[in-house]
Structure formats: structure tokens, C-alpha cells
Scaffold this motif. Structure first.
Motif, PDB file in Angstrom:
ATOM      1  N   ALA A  89       0.880  -1.383   0.056  1.00 13.00           N
ATOM      2  CA  ALA A  89      -0.191  -0.035  -0.078  1.00 13.00           C
ATOM      3  C   ALA A  89       0.924   1.427   0.141  1.00 13.00           C
ATOM      4  N   ARG A  90       1.827   1.122   0.764  1.00 16.11           N
ATOM      5  CA  ARG A  90       2.878   2.342   0.781  1.00 16.11           C
ATOM      6  C   ARG A  90       3.507   2.592  -0.708  1.00 16.11           C
ATOM      7  N   ALA A  91       4.072   1.607  -1.083  1.00 19.08           N
ATOM      8  CA  ALA A  91       4.666   1.615  -2.361  1.00 19.08           C
ATOM      9  C   ALA A  91       3.656   2.344  -3.596  1.00 19.08           C
ATOM     10  N   LEU A  92       2.414   1.916  -3.349  1.00 19.13           N
ATOM     11  CA  LEU A  92       1.556   2.559  -4.401  1.00 19.13           C
ATOM     12  C   LEU A  92       1.573   4.157  -4.246  1.00 19.13           C
ATOM     13  N   VAL A  93       1.540   4.646  -2.940  1.00 20.74           N
ATOM     14  CA  VAL A  93       1.321   6.150  -2.781  1.00 20.74           C
ATOM     15  C   VAL A  93       2.584   6.457  -3.096  1.00 20.74           C
ATOM     16  N   GLU A  94       3.707   6.093  -2.765  1.00 20.98           N
ATOM     17  CA  GLU A  94       5.153   6.492  -3.191  1.00 20.98           C
ATOM     18  C   GLU A  94       5.180   6.519  -4.642  1.00 20.98           C
ATOM     19  N   GLN A  95       4.895   5.352  -5.529  1.00 21.10           N
ATOM     20  CA  GLN A  95       4.805   5.369  -6.717  1.00 21.10           C
ATOM     21  C   GLN A  95       4.414   6.739  -7.404  1.00 21.10           C
ATOM     22  N   TRP A  96       3.022   7.119  -7.025  1.00 17.70           N
ATOM     23  CA  TRP A  96       2.479   8.106  -7.640  1.00 17.70           C
ATOM     24  C   TRP A  96       3.153   9.342  -7.210  1.00 17.70           C
ATOM     25  N   MET A  97       3.712   9.568  -5.890  1.00 17.85           N
ATOM     26  CA  MET A  97       4.527  10.710  -5.687  1.00 17.85           C
ATOM     27  C   MET A  97       5.591  10.745  -6.608  1.00 17.85           C
ATOM     28  N   ASP A  98       6.374   9.787  -6.699  1.00 17.16           N
ATOM     29  CA  ASP A  98       7.545   9.728  -7.509  1.00 17.16           C
ATOM     30  C   ASP A  98       7.277  10.137  -9.087  1.00 17.16           C
ATOM     31  N   TRP A  99       6.221   9.366  -9.630  1.00 19.99           N
ATOM     32  CA  TRP A  99       5.967   9.822 -10.848  1.00 19.99           C
ATOM     33  C   TRP A  99       5.275  11.144 -11.094  1.00 19.99           C
ATOM     34  N   GLN A 100       4.807  11.837  -9.993  1.00 24.08           N
ATOM     35  CA  GLN A 100       4.534  13.311 -10.142  1.00 24.08           C
ATOM     36  C   GLN A 100       5.648  14.280 -10.024  1.00 24.08           C
TER      37      GLN A 100
END
Length: 205
Positions: A89-100
Motif C-alpha cells: 500500500a505504501r509503495a502505491l502511494v510513493e509510486q504516484w508521488m515519484d511519478w509526479q
């Protein structure tokens, strides 16, 4: 008391302001950056050698990079709704933060600097058009993701990813380019407008 260094018109400073509002942490902010105190002075460079805002000072702890600051603020007060403890779940949040911070930011830079900042170094019509097209394509990626996996970026719950993406979408809306009609993005923005911090930081009624 937490101290935030950076002008409130900076999108990256606004990310931190929103995270502070969501986590209920009191802070003081000082204006640094273009139009205010210069960031290339020794006093500031000692805190961030990149000479960029924001910088967070929490007692003797200093941190720069806006998305990292948001993660720190959520972790400090144990807000696992904003940044989950579960690795996936954390990785999904960080994935979109990094993509941004990478793909999305890279796509809009030329168009934004040309059309909003009116910077003299960004005047090539072809590059403006290319940047605007890339920007729209990336927002389309988010639109399709939200349609299939929303209503929020990481699924059913509001998270730090929505802070950084929400402010980026506000910039997209306010830049004078032609934009496709993205239905999932429109629904997403309606959800974000329910949050007082988003309304305050973006001027949305």
C-alpha cells in the motif's frame, strides 16, 4: 515549532503546507525564493545546498525535497492513512508521488515557464506545443488510472499522493493550454475540493 522556509506561491511549498494542514502540525513559515529572501546566500545554502525551496526545520533536523518532507510529516505523527505501513500500500502511494516529481513535472515545465511565467528563455512555439501535449498525455495516464482504480490515486483512501497530484492538476487547469475532457480527473478534483486545505491553497470555492 516546525519552521517552513519558502514562499506560499511555490507549488512545492504548497505541498508541504497541505501536508501540515492534514496532519494538524503547527508551524511558522518564512518567505524565501524569487521576490523574497534570496536562497543563494550562505545562511540558506547551509540548509539546502541546492538553493531551492522548501526547506523544513524541525528543531535540529533539516530536510529538503518537498515529497520527502511530506513523507516525514506523515510519519512523524503516525498518519498511516496518508502513508500506509503495509509495504504494498505504501509503495502505491510513493509510486504516484515519484511519478509526479519525475514524469509529470518534466512534461509541463517548458509550457508553464513560457505561458505562465513568461520566461525569456522559453519562447519556442514548437517546444511549447510539445510540452503541452506531453502534459496532457500524462494527465491522461492519471485519468485512466483513476477510472480503473480510484477514486483516489492509491485507491479508496486519500493519501499523500493526492496532495502532490492535486496541486499539479491545479497548475494544469490554470495554465492557458487546450485540455482534453477527462471525466475521471473531473470527479477526482471534485473530491479534492471537499478538503479545506486544497480549497485554501488553490483558491477554489
Amino acid at each position: 515549532m516546525i519552521k517552513l522556509l519558502g514562499k506560499s506561491t511555490s507549488i512545492n511549498v504548497r505541498k508541504v503546507m497541505w501536508a501540515l494542514a492534514e496532519t494538524g502540525q503547527p508551524y511558522e513559515r518564512e518567505d524565501w525564493g524569487d521576490g523574497f529572501r534570496a536562497t543563494n546566500v550562505p545562511e540558506f545554502l547551509a540548509l539546502n545546498p541546492n538553493a531551492m525551496v522548501p526547506v523544513l526545520v524541525d528543531c535540529d533536523f533539516v530536510l529538503w525535497e518537498s515529497n520527502s518532507i511530506c513523507r516525514y510529516l506523515a510519519g512523524k505523527v503516525g498518519r498511516t492513512d496518508l502513508l500506509p505501513r503495509d509495504p504494498q500500500a505504501r509503495a502505491l502511494v510513493e509510486q504516484w508521488m515519484d511519478w509526479q516529481a519525475t514524469d509529470l513535472n518534466s512534461s509541463w515545465r517548458y509550457a508553464f515557464m513560457a505561458l505562465v511565467r513568461e520566461h525569456a528563455a522559453f519562447t519556442d512555439p514548437a517546444q511549447i506545443a510539445s510540452s503541452a501535449a506531453a502534459w496532457n498525455r500524462n494527465v491522461g495516464i492519471l485519468d485512466r488510472h483513476l477510472a480503473a482504480n480510484g477514486p483516489y490515486a492509491a485507491g479508496a483512501q486519500f493519501s499523500l499522493a493526492d496532495i502532490v497530484l492535486g496541486l499539479s492538476l491545479n497548475r494544469w487547469l490554470k495554465t492557458p493550454i487546450e485540455r482534453p475532457a477527462y471525466t475521471a480527473i473531473e470527479r477526482y478534483l471534485e473530491l479534492l475540493r471537499e478538503r479545506p486545505a486544497y480549497r485554501e491553497l488553490t483558491g477554489c470555492a
